[in-house]
Design an enzyme around this catalytic site. Sequence first.
Site, PDB file in Angstrom:
ATOM      1  CD  GLU A  22      -3.140  -1.041   2.083  1.00 33.98           C
ATOM      2  OE1 GLU A  22      -3.163  -0.083   2.876  1.00 33.98           O
ATOM      3  OE2 GLU A  22      -4.029  -1.917   2.055  1.00 33.98           O
ATOM      4  CD  GLU A  28      -3.915  -5.972   3.936  1.00 34.42           C
ATOM      5  OE1 GLU A  28      -4.807  -5.231   4.420  1.00 34.42           O
ATOM      6  OE2 GLU A  28      -2.707  -5.700   3.980  1.00 34.42           O
TER       7      GLU A  28
END
Length: 322
Positions: A132, A243
């Site tokens: 991220e 995720e």
Amino acid sequence: MRFSSSVLAFAATLSTASAAYKGFNYGAFFNNQVAKVLADFEYEFNAAKQLPGTNGEFTSARIYTMIQHGTTNTIIEAIQAAINTKTSLLLGLWASAGQANFNNEISTLKAATQQFGASFTDLVLGISVGSEDLYRNSVIGSQNNENPGTSPAELVNYIQQTRDAVKGTGLAGKPIGHVDTWTAFVNASNNAVISAVDFIGVDAYPYFQTTMANNIENGNDTFYAAFDATVAVSQGKPVWVTETGWPVTGDTRNLAVASAQNAKIYWDDVTCSLINANVNLFYYTLQDVQWGNPNPSFGLKPAGDLQQVNPLFDLTCPGSSA
């Protein structure tokens, strides 16, 4: 329930494809910042395999760093735990702390390869350069007060450094990818990162998509809209779900209510559909409340006794014989 065309395409290959990876995400430290050690990782990896309703299929682990928390370049004890428990690994190299720290990630990766040899490298499913970082580097990340991330050019450089580091080792040929939010991947300014990797790891949480109708009834549609958008810009690279999940406790975010009941709905609608379609999946998360009180909490296992096996809701997928 809506199934995306992308997932249906994956499902069509089930008869010839090998079984997809199924696992959880594992942080390097507890919520009180105390580092996880060998026994902690062994407990978690074994607990994942013993989850009722899953046929013992959650045998993989995604980690975010190669470095033991609180050290400069000591090998994370999750590696020895994976060897001891025969848990396959999606490795992570932290890429949002600058070149000096990334040098330590690379040196630790090399050290693990040299120290453990094939007992380690044979367990490695892939290597994620960063997590991220593009999201944290974006306007959205800044608005959400995230820590600084990494630019696309820096990330491409780190990816090449990783390729160079594994040449001639037992990790040569392992797929190298990057994990980020779907919003980062659909941003055309990040296309160079997609071009540089072997696979894309997408993180998608309908719960956090507060500008949309993010109630649990729309969770399936919202997730697959994100997944399909990522596949559309993937340049033909495999897309792994690295995720996703729904919180069992926490604040209400727009229309999204955190509860074990809603997490069960999300598991049945999204997680089970990914399992049935043979998509590589790392659910978030097995247990996140060993210490502290996270808000929201996504853990399948409750707080308290670390040896507690039973999850907070039934993990048997609809139509499964588990």
